[in-house]
Design a protein around this motif. Structure first.
Motif, short mmCIF file in Angstrom:
data_model
loop_
_atom_site.label_atom_id
_atom_site.label_comp_id
_atom_site.label_asym_id
_atom_site.label_seq_id
_atom_site.Cartn_x
_atom_site.Cartn_y
_atom_site.Cartn_z
N GLY A 121 12.55 -0.08 -6.12
CA GLY A 121 13.33 0.62 -5.10
C GLY A 121 12.85 2.04 -4.86
N ILE A 122 12.49 2.73 -5.95
CA ILE A 122 11.96 4.10 -5.83
C ILE A 122 10.62 4.06 -5.09
CG2 ILE A 122 11.00 6.05 -7.13
CD1 ILE A 122 13.16 5.36 -9.29
N ALA A 168 0.83 -1.20 0.00
CA ALA A 168 0.00 0.00 0.00
C ALA A 168 0.87 1.26 0.00
CB ALA A 168 -0.94 -0.01 1.20
N PHE A 169 1.97 1.21 0.74
CA PHE A 169 2.88 2.36 0.75
C PHE A 169 3.55 2.56 -0.60
CE2 PHE A 169 3.12 1.69 5.47
CZ PHE A 169 2.66 2.96 5.83
N MET A 170 3.62 1.51 -1.41
CA MET A 170 4.26 1.61 -2.72
C MET A 170 3.28 2.01 -3.82
SD MET A 170 6.83 -1.65 -2.17
CE MET A 170 7.59 -1.59 -3.78
N MET A 171 1.97 2.02 -3.52
CA MET A 171 0.96 2.36 -4.51
C MET A 171 1.10 3.75 -5.13
SD MET A 171 -2.68 0.63 -3.40
CE MET A 171 -2.76 1.25 -1.75
N PRO A 172 1.53 4.77 -4.37
CA PRO A 172 1.64 6.09 -5.01
C PRO A 172 2.55 6.10 -6.23
CG PRO A 172 1.68 6.34 -2.64
CD PRO A 172 1.75 4.86 -2.93
N VAL A 173 3.65 5.37 -6.18
CA VAL A 173 4.58 5.33 -7.31
C VAL A 173 4.16 4.27 -8.33
CG1 VAL A 173 6.97 4.83 -7.99
CG2 VAL A 173 6.51 6.23 -5.96
N VAL A 205 9.88 5.89 -1.45
CA VAL A 205 8.76 6.81 -1.21
C VAL A 205 7.86 6.24 -0.12
CG1 VAL A 205 6.66 7.78 -2.24
CG2 VAL A 205 8.82 7.85 -3.51
N GLY A 206 7.59 4.94 -0.19
CA GLY A 206 6.76 4.29 0.81
C GLY A 206 7.37 4.38 2.20
N HIS A 207 8.68 4.20 2.29
CA HIS A 207 9.37 4.30 3.58
C HIS A 207 9.21 5.70 4.16
CE1 HIS A 207 12.78 4.75 6.35
NE2 HIS A 207 12.59 3.45 6.59
N ASP A 208 9.36 6.71 3.32
CA ASP A 208 9.17 8.09 3.77
C ASP A 208 7.75 8.32 4.27
OD1 ASP A 208 11.80 8.61 3.13
OD2 ASP A 208 11.33 9.74 1.30
N LEU A 209 6.76 7.82 3.53
CA LEU A 209 5.36 7.95 3.95
C LEU A 209 5.14 7.27 5.29
CD1 LEU A 209 3.40 7.34 0.62
CD2 LEU A 209 3.54 9.48 1.90
N ALA A 210 5.67 6.07 5.43
CA ALA A 210 5.47 5.30 6.66
C ALA A 210 6.04 6.03 7.86
CB ALA A 210 6.09 3.92 6.52
N THR A 211 7.27 6.52 7.71
CA THR A 211 7.93 7.13 8.86
C THR A 211 7.41 8.54 9.15
OG1 THR A 211 9.78 7.85 7.47
CG2 THR A 211 10.01 5.74 8.64
N GLU A 212 6.87 9.22 8.14
CA GLU A 212 6.39 10.58 8.34
C GLU A 212 4.91 10.65 8.71
OE1 GLU A 212 7.38 12.68 4.75
OE2 GLU A 212 9.51 12.30 5.02
N ARG A 213 4.11 9.68 8.27
CA ARG A 213 2.65 9.79 8.42
C ARG A 213 2.02 8.78 9.35
NH1 ARG A 213 0.24 12.48 3.76
NH2 ARG A 213 -1.64 12.39 5.01
N CYS A 214 2.77 7.75 9.76
CA CYS A 214 2.17 6.66 10.54
C CYS A 214 2.83 6.50 11.91
CB CYS A 214 2.31 5.33 9.80
SG CYS A 214 1.38 5.26 8.28
N VAL A 268 8.11 -1.25 7.91
CA VAL A 268 9.12 -0.20 7.70
C VAL A 268 10.45 -0.84 7.30
CG1 VAL A 268 10.40 1.68 8.81
CG2 VAL A 268 7.96 1.37 9.27
N GLU A 269 10.81 -1.92 7.96
CA GLU A 269 12.06 -2.62 7.65
C GLU A 269 12.02 -3.22 6.24
OE1 GLU A 269 15.91 -3.89 8.02
OE2 GLU A 269 14.81 -2.40 9.18
N GLU A 270 10.88 -3.80 5.86
CA GLU A 270 10.75 -4.37 4.51
C GLU A 270 10.88 -3.27 3.46
OE1 GLU A 270 8.08 -7.75 2.43
OE2 GLU A 270 6.92 -6.17 3.38
N LEU A 271 10.26 -2.13 3.69
CA LEU A 271 10.38 -1.01 2.75
C LEU A 271 11.84 -0.55 2.64
CD1 LEU A 271 7.20 0.97 3.79
CD2 LEU A 271 7.63 0.01 1.51
N ARG A 272 12.53 -0.49 3.77
CA ARG A 272 13.94 -0.07 3.76
C ARG A 272 14.77 -1.03 2.91
NH1 ARG A 272 18.47 -1.43 5.43
NH2 ARG A 272 17.74 -3.13 6.73
N LYS A 273 14.55 -2.33 3.10
CA LYS A 273 15.31 -3.33 2.33
C LYS A 273 14.98 -3.24 0.84
CE LYS A 273 15.90 -6.69 6.02
NZ LYS A 273 15.44 -7.98 6.57
N LEU A 274 13.71 -3.10 0.51
CA LEU A 274 13.30 -3.01 -0.90
C LEU A 274 13.86 -1.74 -1.54
CD1 LEU A 274 9.58 -4.19 -0.68
CD2 LEU A 274 11.48 -5.40 -1.80
N SER A 275 13.98 -0.66 -0.78
CA SER A 275 14.46 0.60 -1.35
C SER A 275 15.92 0.50 -1.78
CB SER A 275 14.29 1.75 -0.35
OG SER A 275 15.18 1.62 0.74
N GLU A 276 16.65 -0.45 -1.24
CA GLU A 276 18.05 -0.63 -1.60
C GLU A 276 18.22 -1.33 -2.95
OE1 GLU A 276 19.59 -2.75 1.76
OE2 GLU A 276 19.53 -0.99 3.05
#
Length: 128
Positions: A56-57, A11-16, A61-70, A42-50
């Motif tokens: 990865g993009i 769901a966090f990856m849906m925007p992109v 973006v999803g990681h940023d949303l998670a840490t900023e909005r949730c 959050v950890e899964e998003l961090r790993k996928l972003s690498e």
């Protein structure tokens, strides 16, 4: 009291990936809510972003949303899907946001409503 909405990795990856304005859609569907996500997501998003590339993009973006909005919650489960289900089963989350079909079914089996993609870029609620 506002309902709690547990947000899954995809769901966090849906925007992109799907051009879904996740939080705008949640605002449209719900009259106030508290977004939460497990630390495992959050950890899964961090790993996928690498990984780089589109995935990865989207994960970055999803990681940023998670840490900023949730509100990020600790769970006993370390696998993201299991952690989301744990929040549902223990009554912490009244909704689960995901496009993962098996996870949707697990949430519905736990008597928790699912918010998922309907159509091109809109979300809809499925009641258990």
């Amino acid at each position: 009291m506002a309902p709690t909405v547990a947000v899954d990795t995809n769901a966090f990856m849906m925007p992109v990936e799907l051009d879904v304005r996740l939080f705008d859609e949640l605002n449209r569907l719900l009259d106030g809510y508290e977004p939460v996500t497990p630390q495992a997501v959050v950890e899964e998003l961090r790993k996928l972003s690498e990984k780089g590339g589109n995935e990865g993009i989207a994960a970055s973006v999803g990681h940023d949303l998670a840490t900023e909005r949730c509100l990020i919650l600790d769970t006993d489960a370390t696998y993201a899907d299991d952690a989301v289900v744990e929040l549902a089963r223990e009554g912490t989350a009244e909704y689960v946001v995901t496009n993962d079909q098996p996870l949707q079914q697990r949430a519905l089996d736990a008597s928790v409503a699912v918010i998922g993609l309907r159509g091109k870029n809109k979300l809809a609620i499925t009641q258990p």
